[in-house]
Design a protein around this motif. Sequence first.
Motif, PDB file in Angstrom:
ATOM      1  N   ILE A   1       4.126 -13.136  -3.003  1.00 15.62           N
ATOM      2  CA  ILE A   1       2.964 -12.441  -2.666  1.00 15.62           C
ATOM      3  C   ILE A   1       2.797 -11.354  -3.529  1.00 15.62           C
ATOM      4  CG2 ILE A   1       1.189 -11.180  -0.945  1.00 15.62           C
ATOM      5  CD1 ILE A   1       2.321 -13.161   1.374  1.00 15.62           C
ATOM      6  N   GLY A   2       3.973 -10.635  -3.757  1.00 15.17           N
ATOM      7  CA  GLY A   2       3.912  -9.349  -4.659  1.00 15.17           C
ATOM      8  C   GLY A   2       3.542  -9.862  -6.146  1.00 15.17           C
TER       9      GLY A   2
ATOM     10  N   ARG B   1      -0.052 -10.804  -5.864  1.00 19.88           N
ATOM     11  CA  ARG B   1      -1.036  -9.841  -6.220  1.00 19.88           C
ATOM     12  C   ARG B   1      -1.110  -8.951  -7.496  1.00 19.88           C
ATOM     13  NH1 ARG B   1       1.156  -4.438  -2.392  1.00 19.88           N
ATOM     14  NH2 ARG B   1      -0.530  -2.887  -3.218  1.00 19.88           N
ATOM     15  N   SER B   2       0.149  -8.881  -8.270  1.00 18.50           N
ATOM     16  CA  SER B   2       0.009  -8.418  -9.499  1.00 18.50           C
ATOM     17  C   SER B   2      -0.743  -9.323 -10.588  1.00 18.50           C
ATOM     18  CB  SER B   2       1.547  -8.253 -10.061  1.00 18.50           C
ATOM     19  OG  SER B   2       1.456  -7.895 -11.444  1.00 18.50           O
TER      20      SER B   2
ATOM     21  N   LEU C   1      -4.697  -9.126  -9.958  1.00 17.26           N
ATOM     22  CA  LEU C   1      -5.439  -7.945 -10.179  1.00 17.26           C
ATOM     23  C   LEU C   1      -5.374  -7.772 -11.666  1.00 17.26           C
ATOM     24  CD1 LEU C   1      -3.470  -5.280  -7.749  1.00 17.26           C
ATOM     25  CD2 LEU C   1      -5.762  -6.013  -7.796  1.00 17.26           C
TER      26      LEU C   1
ATOM     27  N   ASP D   1      -6.656  -5.807  -3.838  1.00 16.05           N
ATOM     28  CA  ASP D   1      -5.094  -4.883  -3.474  1.00 16.05           C
ATOM     29  C   ASP D   1      -4.918  -4.644  -2.102  1.00 16.05           C
ATOM     30  OD1 ASP D   1      -2.828  -4.132  -4.953  1.00 16.05           O
ATOM     31  OD2 ASP D   1      -3.524  -1.893  -4.324  1.00 16.05           O
TER      32      ASP D   1
ATOM     33  N   PHE E   1      -4.199  -7.880  -0.448  1.00 15.99           N
ATOM     34  CA  PHE E   1      -2.711  -8.414  -0.487  1.00 15.99           C
ATOM     35  C   PHE E   1      -1.617  -7.532  -0.122  1.00 15.99           C
ATOM     36  CE2 PHE E   1      -4.715 -11.060  -4.037  1.00 15.99           C
ATOM     37  CZ  PHE E   1      -4.117 -12.227  -3.637  1.00 15.99           C
ATOM     38  N   ALA E   2      -1.749  -6.073  -0.040  1.00 16.64           N
ATOM     39  CA  ALA E   2      -0.739  -5.324   0.409  1.00 16.64           C
ATOM     40  C   ALA E   2      -0.711  -5.589   2.078  1.00 16.64           C
ATOM     41  CB  ALA E   2      -1.304  -3.665   0.412  1.00 16.64           C
TER      42      ALA E   2
ATOM     43  N   GLN F   1       1.025  -8.775   2.341  1.00 18.87           N
ATOM     44  CA  GLN F   1       2.733  -8.720   1.943  1.00 18.87           C
ATOM     45  C   GLN F   1       3.399  -8.004   2.989  1.00 18.87           C
ATOM     46  OE1 GLN F   1       2.778  -6.653  -1.897  1.00 18.87           O
ATOM     47  NE2 GLN F   1       5.169  -7.303  -2.095  1.00 18.87           N
TER      48      GLN F   1
END
Length: 228
Positions: free
Chosen positions: A147-148, A151-152, A155, A203, A206-207, A210
Amino acid sequence: MSLLEETVAWFSEPAQWSGATGIPWRLAQHIGYTALAVAAAALVAVPLGLYIGHTGRWRNLAVLSTGALRALPTLGLLTLLALQLGIGLSAPIIALAVLCVPPLLAGIYSGLEAVDPATVDAARAQGMTEAHVILRVELPLAMPLIIGGLRSAVLQVIATATVAAFIGVGGLGRYIIDGLAVSDTARVLGGAVVVVILALVIDALFAAAQRLSAHFADPATPTKERHA
């Protein structure tokens, strides 16, 4: 009138909130381009990431390849693809997908590599097939890192999708490109503000995902201890 007041006035115009040039429609286009680019990148990154992370093969090649892809200038790639494919969605979606592959691929294979080998060996000892090991053991435990990476990737695509307006397609980049063309600074700043707000909202989502996935990956460990 100051630039801030002009930008507020631009946002307050009814025309900015309706029709094919309004913020809701441009926002929907922007999100649509992002989703298409991430989906196209996933077709490449997901199977490769699972194979590399599970087997450990091709890792050095993947690192070198993703590093090379990160170095590609998106605007230059977009222009080259537009010259080859013509004006339309194909060129920007491919260019954005190329940008999206490195973080997505790295998140997947690094997440699988981070799984404790003893856990994988125990799963195999119980008679699990390699496919079951990936789906039932490695993927759930690797999900926070995956997921990290996603997420990157998302974005980066949201921020870079503004360049799609350079070749005549829609999205929030239209405010920036069109505003620059007529020296309308309020429109440029307004478009940039909407992009920033969209990125911050995505963001935050997603945070949260995560953190939630980290809890399910290791429910015995409090979240605050894992992130300490």
